[in-house]
Design a protein around this motif. Sequence first.
Motif, PDB file in Angstrom:
ATOM      1  N   UNK A  56     -13.987   1.439 -36.658  1.00 24.02           N
ATOM      2  CA  UNK A  56     -14.998   2.081 -37.498  1.00 24.02           C
ATOM      3  C   UNK A  56     -15.492   3.378 -36.865  1.00 24.02           C
ATOM      4  N   UNK A  57     -15.733   3.370 -35.556  1.00 21.21           N
ATOM      5  CA  UNK A  57     -16.178   4.580 -34.862  1.00 21.21           C
ATOM      6  C   UNK A  57     -15.143   5.690 -35.009  1.00 21.21           C
ATOM      7  N   UNK A  58     -13.864   5.331 -34.949  1.00 22.26           N
ATOM      8  CA  UNK A  58     -12.780   6.313 -35.077  1.00 22.26           C
ATOM      9  C   UNK A  58     -12.411   6.599 -36.528  1.00 22.26           C
ATOM     10  N   UNK A  59     -13.143   6.009 -37.462  1.00 24.06           N
ATOM     11  CA  UNK A  59     -12.934   6.164 -38.903  1.00 24.06           C
ATOM     12  C   UNK A  59     -11.550   5.701 -39.347  1.00 24.06           C
ATOM     13  N   UNK A  60     -10.999   4.736 -38.643  1.00 20.87           N
ATOM     14  CA  UNK A  60      -9.754   4.096 -39.074  1.00 20.87           C
ATOM     15  C   UNK A  60     -10.048   2.961 -40.041  1.00 20.87           C
ATOM     16  N   UNK A  61     -11.268   2.467 -40.011  1.00 22.99           N
ATOM     17  CA  UNK A  61     -11.783   1.483 -40.972  1.00 22.99           C
ATOM     18  C   UNK A  61     -13.021   2.093 -41.614  1.00 22.99           C
ATOM     19  N   UNK A  62     -13.231   1.796 -42.881  1.00 20.65           N
ATOM     20  CA  UNK A  62     -14.414   2.278 -43.585  1.00 20.65           C
ATOM     21  C   UNK A  62     -15.541   1.261 -43.411  1.00 20.65           C
ATOM     22  N   UNK A  63     -16.591   1.581 -42.663  1.00 21.96           N
ATOM     23  CA  UNK A  63     -17.690   0.643 -42.499  1.00 21.96           C
ATOM     24  C   UNK A  63     -18.354   0.322 -43.833  1.00 21.96           C
ATOM     25  N   UNK A  64     -18.827  -0.890 -43.966  1.00 23.82           N
ATOM     26  CA  UNK A  64     -19.538  -1.299 -45.171  1.00 23.82           C
ATOM     27  C   UNK A  64     -20.937  -0.704 -45.186  1.00 23.82           C
ATOM     28  N   UNK A  65     -21.538  -0.591 -44.002  1.00 23.00           N
ATOM     29  CA  UNK A  65     -22.911  -0.103 -43.899  1.00 23.00           C
ATOM     30  C   UNK A  65     -23.153   0.397 -42.483  1.00 23.00           C
ATOM     31  N   UNK A  66     -24.092   1.309 -42.327  1.00 17.14           N
ATOM     32  CA  UNK A  66     -24.502   1.757 -41.005  1.00 17.14           C
ATOM     33  C   UNK A  66     -24.362   3.252 -40.813  1.00 17.14           C
ATOM     34  N   UNK A  67     -24.693   3.690 -39.604  1.00 12.29           N
ATOM     35  CA  UNK A  67     -24.609   5.094 -39.241  1.00 12.29           C
ATOM     36  C   UNK A  67     -23.856   5.220 -37.925  1.00 12.29           C
ATOM     37  N   UNK A  68     -22.952   6.193 -37.869  1.00 10.84           N
ATOM     38  CA  UNK A  68     -22.207   6.503 -36.650  1.00 10.84           C
ATOM     39  C   UNK A  68     -22.437   7.983 -36.352  1.00 10.84           C
ATOM     40  N   UNK A  69     -22.954   8.246 -35.159  1.00  8.00           N
ATOM     41  CA  UNK A  69     -23.183   9.638 -34.747  1.00  8.00           C
ATOM     42  C   UNK A  69     -22.405   9.886 -33.471  1.00  8.00           C
ATOM     43  N   UNK A  70     -21.517  10.875 -33.519  1.00 15.97           N
ATOM     44  CA  UNK A  70     -20.747  11.304 -32.351  1.00 15.97           C
ATOM     45  C   UNK A  70     -21.113  12.763 -32.118  1.00 15.97           C
ATOM     46  N   UNK A  71     -21.831  13.017 -31.036  1.00 15.90           N
ATOM     47  CA  UNK A  71     -22.310  14.375 -30.783  1.00 15.90           C
ATOM     48  C   UNK A  71     -23.224  14.817 -31.913  1.00 15.90           C
ATOM     49  N   UNK A  72     -22.887  15.931 -32.550  1.00 16.52           N
ATOM     50  CA  UNK A  72     -23.693  16.450 -33.654  1.00 16.52           C
ATOM     51  C   UNK A  72     -23.212  15.973 -35.019  1.00 16.52           C
ATOM     52  N   UNK A  73     -22.099  15.242 -35.066  1.00 15.30           N
ATOM     53  CA  UNK A  73     -21.560  14.746 -36.332  1.00 15.30           C
ATOM     54  C   UNK A  73     -22.136  13.374 -36.639  1.00 15.30           C
TER      55      UNK A  73
END
Length: 86
Positions: free
Chosen positions: A54-71
């Motif tokens: 999910x963090x690498x966007x290889x899976x689509x999370x059902x819910x939540x927030x992922x922040x990597x740096x400014x993205x």
Amino acid sequence: MASIALEVSHLRKQFHTDQGEVYAVDDVSFAVESGAFFTLLGPSGCGKSTTLRCINLLEHPTKGTIRVGDDSHTFGPGQSMPPGAV
């Protein structure tokens, strides 16, 4: 004071199976400071690999927030994958 390089908030990944709904990841939250080492540790089948996918966007999370740096990407009902994601 170190900056946050990765922040995962209330991450959830749900799969639809023949046996019903299965939560591979259910309400996972953590933050990793820049330059720090971080380990996901747990038994087989607890959602470590799904969390990383999910963090690498290889899976689509059902819910939540992922922040990597400014993205930052927020997922939930009606949300789609970010542009450029698999």
